[in-house]
Scaffold this motif. Structure first.
Motif, PDB file in Angstrom:
ATOM      1  N   ALA A  60       0.840  -1.203   0.000  1.00 15.67           N
ATOM      2  CA  ALA A  60       0.000   0.000   0.000  1.00 15.67           C
ATOM      3  C   ALA A  60       0.873   1.250   0.000  1.00 15.67           C
ATOM      4  N   GLY A  61       2.025   1.165   0.665  1.00 12.17           N
ATOM      5  CA  GLY A  61       2.976   2.279   0.663  1.00 12.17           C
ATOM      6  C   GLY A  61       4.090   1.977  -0.315  1.00 12.17           C
ATOM      7  N   ALA A  62       5.290   2.319   0.054  1.00  8.56           N
ATOM      8  CA  ALA A  62       6.442   2.109  -0.827  1.00  8.56           C
ATOM      9  C   ALA A  62       6.993   0.690  -0.740  1.00  8.56           C
ATOM     10  N   ALA A  63       6.861   0.068   0.410  1.00  4.10           N
ATOM     11  CA  ALA A  63       7.481  -1.243   0.608  1.00  4.10           C
ATOM     12  C   ALA A  63       6.634  -2.357  -0.006  1.00  4.10           C
TER      13      ALA A  63
END
Length: 178
Positions: A60-63
């Motif tokens: 959902a984020g960068a990871a």
């Protein structure tokens, strides 16, 4: 119990480790919380055995997220564990509930019934938490109100489970006869 829960939940759907841990905790957490130091080594063992596969998906984020899924070999292992549970899986209430949570993954009503019959046999044996010599004591024979409470609660729970087992076994036997 932990490995069975991992296999069972991943049979339902691929999950990332955090979600898997939440689901296991919801099933068993009130009894035995699942620590990361226990869960992740178990996942690695199951992966090494070829029962799980890890996929990387965008997060959902960068990871990125590492999602676990059951392999065909993992599905076969889950079925094996459900069809032929260890005696402790039948007699220990916490382990029994974990087994029961995934018993529906066995497609064969006769195989499901065989597991339930083992539990029924166990519950029909005379038992108690307290004994006089080798004789199990009944609630009515114990003066201590707290020990009597344990036996009274256990008896009510056993009666409810016996009723459910008999009813469900009737349904499974009827399905097996069809």
């Amino acid at each position: 119990m932990l490995e069975l829960a991992i296999l069972g939940f991943l049979h339902d759907a691929p999950l990332h480790g955090y979600e898997l841990r939440k689901r296991i905790a919801a099933l068993t957490g009130h009894i035995k919380p699942v620590a990361e130091s226990t869960l992740y080594p178990a996942i690695k063992r199951l992966e090494k055995a070829g029962l799980l596969a890890r996929e990387t998906r965008p997060g959902a984020g960068a990871a990125p997220r590492h999602v676990l899924r059951l392999t065909d070999q993992g599905r076969a292992e889950l079925r094996r564990r459900l069809m032929d549970p260890a005696e402790a899986d039948i007699t220990d209430e916490n382990r029994w509930f974990t087994l029961l949570a995934f018993l529906g993954h066995l497609a064969d009503p006769a195989a499901q019934a065989a597991v339930l019959e083992r539990r029924l046999d166990f519950l029909n044996r005379p038992s108690s938490f307290f004994h006089e010599d080798d004789r199990p004591l009944r609630a009515e024979e114990i003066a201590d109100p707290f020990r009597r409470g344990i036996l009274t609660i256990a008896r009510a729970t056993s009666r409810a489970e016996l009723s459910w087992l008999r009813s469900t076994l009737g349904t499974l036997r009827a399905a097996s006869d069809d």
